[in-house]
Design an enzyme around this catalytic site. Structure first.
Site, PDB file in Angstrom:
ATOM      1  N   ASP A  67       8.802  34.802 -12.510  1.00 63.83           N
ATOM      2  CA  ASP A  67       9.263  34.435 -11.160  1.00 63.83           C
ATOM      3  C   ASP A  67       8.242  34.877 -10.115  1.00 63.83           C
ATOM      4  OD1 ASP A  67       9.890  37.127 -11.806  1.00 63.83           O
ATOM      5  OD2 ASP A  67      11.448  37.223 -10.275  1.00 63.83           O
ATOM      6  N   GLU A  92      12.051  39.550 -12.087  1.00 64.60           N
ATOM      7  CA  GLU A  92      11.408  40.820 -11.713  1.00 64.60           C
ATOM      8  C   GLU A  92      11.417  41.007 -10.203  1.00 64.60           C
ATOM      9  OE1 GLU A  92       8.390  43.805 -10.649  1.00 64.60           O
ATOM     10  OE2 GLU A  92       8.409  41.722 -10.048  1.00 64.60           O
ATOM     11  N   GLU A  93      11.329  39.882  -9.473  1.00 63.75           N
ATOM     12  CA  GLU A  93      11.207  39.986  -8.011  1.00 63.75           C
ATOM     13  C   GLU A  93      12.550  40.209  -7.315  1.00 63.75           C
ATOM     14  OE1 GLU A  93       8.507  40.498  -6.721  1.00 63.75           O
ATOM     15  OE2 GLU A  93       6.886  39.417  -7.717  1.00 63.75           O
TER      16      GLU A  93
HETATM   17 ZN   LIG Z   1       4.773  41.233  -9.795  1.00 59.35          ZN
END
Ligand SMILES: [Zn+2]
Length: 449
Positions: free
Chosen positions: A94, A158-159
């Protein structure tokens, strides 16, 4: 600027890997995997893209989802030494949002222009996703096998919270990571130009912990013209001011101390970082641009960011709320908690709105030495320094499986190329030559790991 560096195949995979890394970076950028938080993201097309290319090379991918469309990909390459611990190589699929009007090239064009790949994810971190993919495909073509088992994980989310990504994998699919003791991923081994002739390569060996706070002040609601000694807004404002102005004491971790020692030596400054009375702020003042690598990580921090209170100027509300972005150095959480108890006082409650652990990885380990050697082999003029990340990555989630994380996504960047400004920034881009360097370094490191 075209990449004119000839490819030395004696220390590199086949030439196809150098074409593929550019194509893969560009095509992954074109797959829009914007993560707006709150579950608003769809990584599946990017996950299928990498999974197909792994399968193509005979590396069997497993696709995993907690939520439909939020796809993770995990694969294992068997090493030659069954007694060796496995190594995790992870990259998220992502990206953070990008506003096309602000950009020179469309952020999801993946345009390759003048030897540079443009677009959201070019350094964070579709570059690394592509480098890993092209290296392991080159190995498959030529029959190379690493010493250690290598587990490759492409993650979702992850974001945002990692709940659909590494958090889900660590919690529900630990079996896929069996034997993994160490991991490498984003935010390290890029060129940091610290002055003329001083090319640093910071390798991350630690992360500060996240402590996002919610402060709640209760008081007595009433008319704005009356005497009120229990004003929730006043109570909150006073606590926010105390937290904002608190001089957090210096707390040096082994990584940060090692970073300061190496940077001092490189700058020709004689100082004993272990001596009593050592003044890190004084040293930072002499390190020029390199100070920015260390400054955010020598102490805890608390920055107030959101205030919510009141609805009319002549009405005192009974409740006021603030949010604070807190960060904790490794080992600094207990002090963080007790200090906040004191700073908020009896009239304001505080709680963790979101909390993630801090990480500390050894810098005197054989793995750190090999990471250092791999970078210095391909840039003999570069200087590797350990550093602690001020924020966090998926390594926090994988640490729950006992995996020690290093930030290592090698890129050799020309002077004037400010990697950290491009991270989540406008006109994110990566030189083709930097991707080629990354392929060489990763190929070498992963084979020798
Ligand atoms: Zn990153």
């Amino acid at each position: 600027m075209a990449d004119m560096t000839p490819i030395d195949t004696s220390v590199a995979p086949d030439t196809a890997a150098f074409d593929e890394v550019v194509t893969f970076t560009s095509e992954l950028i074109r797959i829009d995997t914007t993560n707006r938080g709150g579950g608003d993201c769809r990584e599946r097309p990017a996950a299928e893209y990498v999974a197909e290319r792994l399968a193509d090379a005979g590396i069997e991918p497993t696709l995993l989802e907690r939520t439909p469309g939020r796809t993770n990909v995990v694969a294992r390459i068997e090493g030659t030494d069954p007694s060796a611990d496995a190594l995790l190589v992870h990259g998220h699929l992502d990206v953070v949002p990008a506003e096309p009007a602000d950009w020179t090239s469309h952020p999801f064009s993946g345009e390759v222009r003048d030897g540079v790949v443009w677009g959201r994810g070019a350094v964070d971190m579709k570059n690394m996703d592509a480098m890993v993919l092209s290296v392991v495909r080159a190995w498959a073509r030529s029959g190379v096998r690493p010493r250690r088992d290598i587990v490759i994980a492409y993650t979702a989310d992850e974001e945002a919270s990692a709940a659909d990504g590494s958090g889900f994998l660590a919690e529900r699919h630990a079996e896929l990571f069996e034997g993994c003791t160490e991991g490498i991923s984003e935010s390290g081994a890029f060129t940091f130009h610290a002055g003329p002739g001083m090319a640093l390569y910071p390798i991350a060996a630690g992360e500060r912990g996240t402590g996002w706070l919610k402060l709640t002040a209760h008081g007595k609601a009433g008319h704005g013209s009356k005497v009120n000694r229990a004003n929730a807004v006043s109570r909150l404002a006073a606590a926010v001011a105390r937290i904002s102005e608190h001089p957090w004491p210096v707390r040096l971790t082994p990584t940060v101390r090692a970073a300061l020692a190496e940077l001092a030596t490189l700058h020709g400054i004689h100082v004993d970082v272990h001596a009593e009375g050592f003044d890190p702020d004084g040293l930072l003042g002499k390190l020029g641009p390199a100070a920015a690598l260390v400054e955010p990580t020598i102490r805890n921090s608390t920055n107030p960011t959101v205030l919510e209170a009141g609805y009319k100027v002549n009405v005192i509300p009974g409740l006021a709320i603030a949010y604070v972005d807190g960060r904790m150095v490794p080992g600094g959480e207990e002090e963080f908690r007790t200090t906040l108890d004191q700073l908020t006082g009896p009239d304001v409650e505080w709680e963790f709105h979101h909390r993630e652990v801090a990480l500390q990885a050894p810098v005197d380990s054989p793995t750190f030495a090999k990471l250092r050697a791999a970078v210095e082999r391909f840039d003999p003029d570069g200087h590797v320094v350990p550093y602690c990340m001020s924020g966090g990555t998926d390594a926090k989630q994988f640490s729950r499986l006992g995996i020690t994380g290093y930030g290592f996504s090698p890129l050799k960047l020309p002077p004037g190329f400010d990697y950290q400004a491009l991270f989540h920034g406008v006109d994110e881009r990566v030189p083709v030559s930097a991707l080629h360097f990354g392929v060489r370094v990763l190929d070498h490191y992963l084979k020798s790991a």
